[in-house]
Design a protein around this motif. Sequence first.
Motif, PDB file in Angstrom:
ATOM      1  N   LEU A  26       0.583  17.083  -1.897  1.00  0.00           N
ATOM      2  CA  LEU A  26       1.409  15.883  -1.443  1.00  0.00           C
ATOM      3  C   LEU A  26       2.564  16.318  -1.110  1.00  0.00           C
ATOM      4  CD1 LEU A  26       1.299  12.955  -1.439  1.00  0.00           C
ATOM      5  CD2 LEU A  26       2.126  13.176  -3.659  1.00  0.00           C
ATOM      6  N   LEU A  27       2.888  15.936   0.268  1.00  0.00           N
ATOM      7  CA  LEU A  27       4.472  16.252   0.729  1.00  0.00           C
ATOM      8  C   LEU A  27       5.081  15.244   1.109  1.00  0.00           C
ATOM      9  CD1 LEU A  27       3.231  19.168   3.355  1.00  0.00           C
ATOM     10  CD2 LEU A  27       3.915  19.429   0.865  1.00  0.00           C
ATOM     11  N   GLY A  28       4.672  14.008   0.927  1.00  0.00           N
ATOM     12  CA  GLY A  28       5.446  12.893   1.136  1.00  0.00           C
ATOM     13  C   GLY A  28       4.646  11.654   0.979  1.00  0.00           C
ATOM     14  N   PHE A  29       5.530  10.357   1.203  1.00  0.00           N
ATOM     15  CA  PHE A  29       4.693   9.147   0.954  1.00  0.00           C
ATOM     16  C   PHE A  29       5.301   7.999   1.799  1.00  0.00           C
ATOM     17  CE2 PHE A  29       7.660   9.306  -2.311  1.00  0.00           C
ATOM     18  CZ  PHE A  29       8.179   8.191  -2.502  1.00  0.00           C
ATOM     19  N   TYR A  30       4.659   6.890   1.936  1.00  0.00           N
ATOM     20  CA  TYR A  30       5.343   5.571   2.648  1.00  0.00           C
ATOM     21  C   TYR A  30       4.773   4.584   1.605  1.00  0.00           C
ATOM     22  CZ  TYR A  30       5.570   8.659   6.723  1.00  0.00           C
ATOM     23  OH  TYR A  30       5.747   9.401   7.536  1.00  0.00           O
ATOM     24  N   VAL A  31       5.673   3.391   1.763  1.00  0.00           N
ATOM     25  CA  VAL A  31       5.328   2.315   0.795  1.00  0.00           C
ATOM     26  C   VAL A  31       5.255   1.198   2.112  1.00  0.00           C
ATOM     27  CG1 VAL A  31       5.896   0.262  -0.630  1.00  0.00           C
ATOM     28  CG2 VAL A  31       6.040   2.841  -1.125  1.00  0.00           C
ATOM     29  N   ILE A  32       4.195   0.427   2.396  1.00  0.00           N
ATOM     30  CA  ILE A  32       4.024  -0.581   3.604  1.00  0.00           C
ATOM     31  C   ILE A  32       3.345  -1.894   2.855  1.00  0.00           C
ATOM     32  CG2 ILE A  32       1.938   0.557   4.028  1.00  0.00           C
ATOM     33  CD1 ILE A  32       2.869  -0.056   7.041  1.00  0.00           C
ATOM     34  N   GLU A  38      -3.696   9.493   2.573  1.00  0.00           N
ATOM     35  CA  GLU A  38      -4.674   8.892   1.457  1.00  0.00           C
ATOM     36  C   GLU A  38      -3.883   7.567   1.473  1.00  0.00           C
ATOM     37  OE1 GLU A  38      -5.341   8.915  -3.046  1.00  0.00           O
ATOM     38  OE2 GLU A  38      -4.938  10.966  -2.132  1.00  0.00           O
ATOM     39  N   ILE A  39      -4.786   6.310   1.534  1.00  0.00           N
ATOM     40  CA  ILE A  39      -4.227   5.101   1.647  1.00  0.00           C
ATOM     41  C   ILE A  39      -4.711   4.414   0.057  1.00  0.00           C
ATOM     42  CG2 ILE A  39      -4.457   2.658   2.589  1.00  0.00           C
ATOM     43  CD1 ILE A  39      -5.240   5.655   4.559  1.00  0.00           C
ATOM     44  N   ARG A  40      -3.655   3.867  -0.558  1.00  0.00           N
ATOM     45  CA  ARG A  40      -4.103   3.397  -1.836  1.00  0.00           C
ATOM     46  C   ARG A  40      -3.195   1.741  -2.147  1.00  0.00           C
ATOM     47  NH1 ARG A  40      -3.819   7.542  -7.118  1.00  0.00           N
ATOM     48  NH2 ARG A  40      -4.779   9.004  -6.002  1.00  0.00           N
ATOM     49  N   ALA A  41      -4.094   0.853  -2.560  1.00  0.00           N
ATOM     50  CA  ALA A  41      -3.260  -0.194  -2.943  1.00  0.00           C
ATOM     51  C   ALA A  41      -2.314  -0.016  -3.906  1.00  0.00           C
ATOM     52  CB  ALA A  41      -4.197  -1.474  -3.436  1.00  0.00           C
ATOM     53  N   LEU A  42      -0.872  -0.599  -3.972  1.00  0.00           N
ATOM     54  CA  LEU A  42       0.120  -0.159  -4.820  1.00  0.00           C
ATOM     55  C   LEU A  42       0.616  -1.426  -5.568  1.00  0.00           C
ATOM     56  CD1 LEU A  42       2.585   1.729  -5.382  1.00  0.00           C
ATOM     57  CD2 LEU A  42       3.599   1.048  -3.425  1.00  0.00           C
ATOM     58  N   ARG A  54       7.524  -4.163   7.795  1.00  0.00           N
ATOM     59  CA  ARG A  54       6.675  -3.572   6.739  1.00  0.00           C
ATOM     60  C   ARG A  54       6.949  -2.363   6.159  1.00  0.00           C
ATOM     61  NH1 ARG A  54       1.381  -3.615   8.942  1.00  0.00           N
ATOM     62  NH2 ARG A  54       2.176  -2.330  10.547  1.00  0.00           N
ATOM     63  N   LEU A  55       7.455  -1.562   6.732  1.00  0.00           N
ATOM     64  CA  LEU A  55       7.760  -0.121   6.127  1.00  0.00           C
ATOM     65  C   LEU A  55       8.882  -0.358   4.880  1.00  0.00           C
ATOM     66  CD1 LEU A  55       6.404   2.677   6.076  1.00  0.00           C
ATOM     67  CD2 LEU A  55       8.391   3.060   7.879  1.00  0.00           C
ATOM     68  N   TYR A  63       0.836  -1.170  -0.014  1.00  0.00           N
ATOM     69  CA  TYR A  63       0.130   0.124  -0.009  1.00  0.00           C
ATOM     70  C   TYR A  63       0.920   1.137  -0.133  1.00  0.00           C
ATOM     71  CZ  TYR A  63      -4.042  -2.927   1.203  1.00  0.00           C
ATOM     72  OH  TYR A  63      -5.058  -3.696   1.045  1.00  0.00           O
ATOM     73  N   ALA A  64       0.271   2.267  -0.624  1.00  0.00           N
ATOM     74  CA  ALA A  64       1.088   3.528  -0.407  1.00  0.00           C
ATOM     75  C   ALA A  64       0.142   4.519   0.558  1.00  0.00           C
ATOM     76  CB  ALA A  64       0.988   4.161  -1.855  1.00  0.00           C
ATOM     77  N   ILE A  65       0.712   5.227   1.369  1.00  0.00           N
ATOM     78  CA  ILE A  65       0.200   6.071   2.108  1.00  0.00           C
ATOM     79  C   ILE A  65       0.736   7.320   1.866  1.00  0.00           C
ATOM     80  CG2 ILE A  65      -0.203   6.717   4.623  1.00  0.00           C
ATOM     81  CD1 ILE A  65       0.288   3.645   5.398  1.00  0.00           C
ATOM     82  N   LEU A  66      -0.034   8.292   1.152  1.00  0.00           N
ATOM     83  CA  LEU A  66       0.338   9.381   0.723  1.00  0.00           C
ATOM     84  C   LEU A  66       0.074  10.660   1.833  1.00  0.00           C
ATOM     85  CD1 LEU A  66      -1.293   9.006  -2.888  1.00  0.00           C
ATOM     86  CD2 LEU A  66       1.009   8.495  -2.228  1.00  0.00           C
ATOM     87  N   ALA A  67       0.965  11.307   2.152  1.00  0.00           N
ATOM     88  CA  ALA A  67       0.866  12.337   3.113  1.00  0.00           C
ATOM     89  C   ALA A  67       0.498  13.645   2.595  1.00  0.00           C
ATOM     90  CB  ALA A  67       2.026  12.279   4.177  1.00  0.00           C
ATOM     91  N   TYR A  68      -0.564  14.314   2.846  1.00  0.00           N
ATOM     92  CA  TYR A  68      -1.093  15.636   2.343  1.00  0.00           C
ATOM     93  C   TYR A  68      -0.994  16.504   3.524  1.00  0.00           C
ATOM     94  CZ  TYR A  68      -2.668  13.616  -2.039  1.00  0.00           C
ATOM     95  OH  TYR A  68      -2.578  12.790  -3.228  1.00  0.00           O
TER      96      TYR A  68
END
Length: 128
Positions: free
Chosen positions: A75-81, A106-110, A39-40, A3-8
């Motif tokens: 959008l200021l950053g993101f995580y992949v988990i 924002e959480i999106r399947a990746l 996991r991160l 999942y991508a967690i997009l940080a706004y």
Amino acid sequence: MLYAILAYHVEAEVKSWNADEDAAVMAGLREVHQRLKGRLGPAARLGETRKASTLRGPGHGVVIDGPFAETKEQLLGFYVINCADEAEAIAAARDLRSVNPSAVYEIRALKLFIPGAAFPETAGPSDA
């Protein structure tokens, strides 16, 4: 599944933080990162939107200054988990938000795109 967690966030608010305030948020995020260890995947803090460029248009496209989002948040950053399901990804985003409660996540399947090869975490029924 990845999942991508997009940080706004409102960029002006983040830029208004003094060094100690920014360091406190980052220290809290490092604590969350430790809880998500194993996991991160990649995480990144993006540069200022005023220094960004956008490539758009037909052919080779045209490079224009900055993103042009119709929103106050950027959008200021993101995580992949790597999470078992969306509920687990949402729980991770809630953990991140506990440190930075005025941010929006924002959480999106990746699905990773590497021509000719799908990673097991991203392979779905339609990839077979």
